[in-house]
Motif scaffolding. Structure first.
Motif, PDB file in Angstrom:
ATOM      1  N   ILE A   1       1.706  30.406 -50.029  1.00  0.00           N
ATOM      2  CA  ILE A   1       1.346  30.270 -51.289  1.00  0.00           C
ATOM      3  C   ILE A   1       0.076  30.796 -51.581  1.00  0.00           C
ATOM      4  O   ILE A   1      -0.141  31.214 -52.567  1.00  0.00           O
ATOM      5  CB  ILE A   1       1.475  28.773 -51.690  1.00  0.00           C
ATOM      6  N   ARG A   2      -0.961  30.905 -50.782  1.00  0.00           N
ATOM      7  CA  ARG A   2      -2.222  31.627 -51.003  1.00  0.00           C
ATOM      8  C   ARG A   2      -1.986  32.846 -50.972  1.00  0.00           C
ATOM      9  O   ARG A   2      -2.826  33.416 -51.959  1.00  0.00           O
ATOM     10  CB  ARG A   2      -3.120  31.032 -49.870  1.00  0.00           C
ATOM     11  N   MET A   3      -1.232  33.757 -50.328  1.00  0.00           N
ATOM     12  CA  MET A   3      -0.970  35.050 -50.379  1.00  0.00           C
ATOM     13  C   MET A   3      -0.295  35.460 -51.508  1.00  0.00           C
ATOM     14  O   MET A   3      -0.572  36.401 -52.025  1.00  0.00           O
ATOM     15  CB  MET A   3      -0.486  35.404 -48.992  1.00  0.00           C
ATOM     16  N   ALA A   4       0.675  34.604 -51.933  1.00  0.00           N
ATOM     17  CA  ALA A   4       1.466  34.866 -52.905  1.00  0.00           C
ATOM     18  C   ALA A   4       0.679  34.568 -54.415  1.00  0.00           C
ATOM     19  O   ALA A   4       1.196  35.192 -55.320  1.00  0.00           O
ATOM     20  CB  ALA A   4       2.841  34.072 -52.860  1.00  0.00           C
ATOM     21  N   ARG A   5      -0.445  33.940 -54.476  1.00  0.00           N
ATOM     22  CA  ARG A   5      -1.240  33.616 -55.482  1.00  0.00           C
ATOM     23  C   ARG A   5      -0.354  32.904 -56.554  1.00  0.00           C
ATOM     24  O   ARG A   5      -0.105  33.290 -57.752  1.00  0.00           O
ATOM     25  CB  ARG A   5      -1.893  34.951 -56.064  1.00  0.00           C
ATOM     26  N   ILE A   6       0.275  31.747 -56.086  1.00  0.00           N
ATOM     27  CA  ILE A   6       1.194  30.987 -57.083  1.00  0.00           C
ATOM     28  C   ILE A   6       0.067  30.253 -58.234  1.00  0.00           C
ATOM     29  O   ILE A   6      -0.517  29.357 -57.445  1.00  0.00           O
ATOM     30  CB  ILE A   6       2.068  30.073 -56.124  1.00  0.00           C
ATOM     31  N   PRO A   7       0.242  30.173 -59.136  1.00  0.00           N
ATOM     32  CA  PRO A   7      -0.741  29.474 -60.035  1.00  0.00           C
ATOM     33  C   PRO A   7      -0.249  27.819 -59.965  1.00  0.00           C
ATOM     34  O   PRO A   7       1.045  27.470 -59.735  1.00  0.00           O
ATOM     35  CB  PRO A   7      -0.423  29.937 -61.252  1.00  0.00           C
ATOM     36  N   ARG A   8      -1.064  27.085 -60.251  1.00  0.00           N
ATOM     37  CA  ARG A   8      -0.702  25.529 -60.179  1.00  0.00           C
ATOM     38  C   ARG A   8       0.181  25.155 -61.534  1.00  0.00           C
ATOM     39  O   ARG A   8       0.783  24.256 -61.515  1.00  0.00           O
ATOM     40  CB  ARG A   8      -2.010  24.536 -60.272  1.00  0.00           C
ATOM     41  N   GLY A   9       0.187  26.160 -62.582  1.00  0.00           N
ATOM     42  CA  GLY A   9       0.853  25.732 -63.758  1.00  0.00           C
ATOM     43  C   GLY A   9       2.441  25.914 -63.583  1.00  0.00           C
ATOM     44  O   GLY A   9       3.052  25.099 -64.395  1.00  0.00           O
ATOM     45  N   VAL A  10       2.800  26.531 -62.613  1.00  0.00           N
ATOM     46  CA  VAL A  10       4.317  26.802 -62.488  1.00  0.00           C
ATOM     47  C   VAL A  10       4.765  25.470 -61.693  1.00  0.00           C
ATOM     48  O   VAL A  10       6.182  24.978 -61.605  1.00  0.00           O
ATOM     49  CB  VAL A  10       4.604  27.905 -61.556  1.00  0.00           C
ATOM     50  N   LEU A  11       3.912  24.464 -61.165  1.00  0.00           N
ATOM     51  CA  LEU A  11       4.524  23.082 -60.559  1.00  0.00           C
ATOM     52  C   LEU A  11       4.808  22.361 -61.633  1.00  0.00           C
ATOM     53  O   LEU A  11       4.239  21.993 -62.689  1.00  0.00           O
ATOM     54  CB  LEU A  11       3.222  22.510 -59.858  1.00  0.00           C
ATOM     55  N   PRO A  12       6.339  21.672 -61.322  1.00  0.00           N
ATOM     56  CA  PRO A  12       6.659  20.780 -62.303  1.00  0.00           C
ATOM     57  C   PRO A  12       5.873  19.494 -62.225  1.00  0.00           C
ATOM     58  O   PRO A  12       5.379  19.055 -61.226  1.00  0.00           O
ATOM     59  CB  PRO A  12       8.107  20.448 -62.055  1.00  0.00           C
ATOM     60  N   SER A  13       5.950  18.899 -63.614  1.00  0.00           N
ATOM     61  CA  SER A  13       5.228  17.508 -63.479  1.00  0.00           C
ATOM     62  C   SER A  13       6.398  16.372 -62.830  1.00  0.00           C
ATOM     63  O   SER A  13       7.526  16.550 -63.023  1.00  0.00           O
ATOM     64  CB  SER A  13       5.128  17.157 -65.038  1.00  0.00           C
ATOM     65  N   VAL A  14       5.700  15.463 -62.263  1.00  0.00           N
ATOM     66  CA  VAL A  14       6.438  14.460 -61.629  1.00  0.00           C
ATOM     67  C   VAL A  14       6.772  13.378 -62.531  1.00  0.00           C
ATOM     68  O   VAL A  14       5.562  12.686 -62.751  1.00  0.00           O
ATOM     69  CB  VAL A  14       5.792  14.065 -60.099  1.00  0.00           C
ATOM     70  N   PRO A  15       8.094  12.903 -62.798  1.00  0.00           N
ATOM     71  CA  PRO A  15       8.172  11.995 -63.830  1.00  0.00           C
ATOM     72  C   PRO A  15       7.880  10.604 -63.075  1.00  0.00           C
ATOM     73  O   PRO A  15       7.545  10.355 -61.910  1.00  0.00           O
ATOM     74  CB  PRO A  15       9.845  12.127 -63.787  1.00  0.00           C
ATOM     75  N   THR A  16       7.449   9.486 -63.926  1.00  0.00           N
ATOM     76  CA  THR A  16       7.072   8.164 -63.488  1.00  0.00           C
ATOM     77  C   THR A  16       8.335   7.607 -62.671  1.00  0.00           C
ATOM     78  O   THR A  16       7.854   6.912 -61.736  1.00  0.00           O
ATOM     79  CB  THR A  16       6.660   7.441 -64.798  1.00  0.00           C
ATOM     80  N   TRP A  17       9.263   7.844 -63.155  1.00  0.00           N
ATOM     81  CA  TRP A  17      10.422   7.016 -62.396  1.00  0.00           C
ATOM     82  C   TRP A  17      10.516   7.482 -61.107  1.00  0.00           C
ATOM     83  O   TRP A  17      10.944   6.845 -60.095  1.00  0.00           O
ATOM     84  CB  TRP A  17      11.782   7.090 -63.122  1.00  0.00           C
TER      85      TRP A  17
END
Length: 292
Positions: free
Chosen positions: A77-93
Motif C-alpha cells: 500500500i505504501r509503494m502504491a501510494r494509495i490515498p486515505r480518501g479511497v477508504l470507505p466510511s465504516v457505518p455505525t451499525w
C-alpha cells in the motif's frame, strides 16, 4: 478525500441551517490515478498473490502468518501510494455488530485466562473472534489493493494466460476470462446507475399515508418499480456494451491481448512464496507447541 455534506435544510423560521453528513462510498474496480511499482505489475501476479495468501489464511489463520501478510500488504500500500480518501466510511451499525460479536464471543471463554484479583477472565473466545475479524480485514485489503492498482482490461488476458494449461482438458478458459472481464467492467456502471435511480426515487414527493397497510403496499410498489427500472438500465447497458465490443472486433480480442510476467513480477512472486513458506514452517515446527 473529504466527505461530502448533503444540501443544507433551513428551518421554517429562517434560523439555523442543519446539514447531514454522508459517508464515503466504496470505490472498487477503479484503479487509483497515477503509477507505481504495484500498478505496473502484471495482473496475473496479483491474482496469484491473492490466491496464495487466501489459501494460507484458510489453512493457517494464526497470528504469525497474519502478521507477515499484514506487513507485506502495508508495504504494498505504501509503494502504491494509495490515498486515505479511497477508504470507505465504516457505518455505525457495523461497529455495533462488531461490538456485539466481541461480547458474545467473550462469553464463550477458553484459554488464555487473566487473573484480576479474585476474578478469572477467559479471553479465548474473544481472541478467536478478533483473529477471525483480522483475517477478514486482511482478505478485504488484498482485494481492494488489487482493485485500486489493476486496470480491468488487464484481468482477462491474465486469466487466459494463467488458465492456459486447463485447455488440455477442453475447458473454455478464454470464454470464462471474457465473462469475468465483462462482469468486472459492468459492475461499476450498474452500481452508478442504481445509485442514480435511488437518488431519483428519493427526490419524488412522498404521498401522505395514514395506515400501516398503505405504507407497506406503497413500499412494495416502489421496490417493484425500482427493480424494473434497474433491469431496464442493465439491458440497455448490455446492448451498448455488445455494440461496442462488436465494433472493436468481437470478444476474442478481450482475452487475446499480449500478457505475461516480467522481472519485477518474478521478484514479487518469490517474495510471496517465501512469506507463505516461512509462515507455514514457523507455524508447524516452532510455534506448534506454544499455541500461538
Amino acid at each position: 478525500m473529504p466527505t461530502h455534506s448533503a444540501p443544507a435544510r433551513r428551518c421554517a423560521d429562517g434560523g439555523s441551517v442543519m446539514t447531514t453528513r454522508q459517508g464515503r462510498p466504496v470505490v472498487l474496480l477503479r484503479p487509483v490515478p497515477g503509477t507505481s511499482p504495484i500498478h505496473e505489475l502484471w495482473a496475473g501476479t496479483k491474482i496469484i498473490a491473492v490466491l496464495s495468501f487466501s489459501a494460507l489464511m484458510a489453512f493457517y489463520p494464526d497470528w504469525v502468518p497474519l502478521a507477515l501478510v499484514m506487513i507485506l500488504i502495508g508495504i504494498a500500500i505504501r509503494m502504491a501510494r494509495i490515498p486515505r480518501g479511497v477508504l470507505p466510511s465504516v457505518p455505525t451499525w457495523l461497529w455495533l455488530l462488531l461490538l456485539l460479536g466481541c461480547v458474545t464471543a467473550a462469553i464463550g471463554g477458553g484459554e488464555p485466562f487473566v487473573h484480576l484479583g479474585s476474578y478469572e477472565i477467559a479471553l479465548g473466545g474473544l481472541l478467536k473472534f478478533v483473529r477471525i475479524t483480522v483475517v477478514a480485514i486482511v482478505l478485504l485489503s488484498l482485494g481492494m489493493l488489487v482493485s485500486w492498482t489493476t486496470n480491468i482490461a488487464d484481468i482477462a488476458p491474465a486469466v487466459a494466460r494463467l488458465g492456459r494449461p486447463f485447455k488440455f482438458f477442453r475447458i473454455p478458459v478464454d470464454d470464462w476470462a471474457v465473462a469475468l472481464a465483462l462482469s468486472l467492467r459492468a459492475f461499476p456502471m450498474l452500481l452508478d446507475e442504481f445509485r442514480l435511480l435511488y437518488a431519483a426515487r428519493r427526490l419524488r414527493p412522498r404521498p401522505v399515508l395514514t395506515s400501516r397497510r398503505a405504507r407497506r403496499r406503497r413500499w412494495v410498489i416502489e421496490m417493484v418499480d425500482l427493480l424494473a427500472a434497474g433491469i431496464t438500465v442493465a439491458l440497455r447497458r448490455a446492448d451498448e456494451m455488445g455494440d461496442a465490443i462488436t465494433a472493436r472486433g468481437g470478444t476474442g480480442l478481450i482475452s487475446a491481448a499480449p500478457s505475461g510476467p516480467r522481472r519485477a513480477d518474478w521478484v514479487v512472486l518469490t517474495i510471496c512464496g517465501l512469506v507463505c513458506v516461512v509462515s507455514v514452517v514457523l507455524q508447524v515446527t516452532v510455534l506448534a507447541g506454544t499455541g500461538i
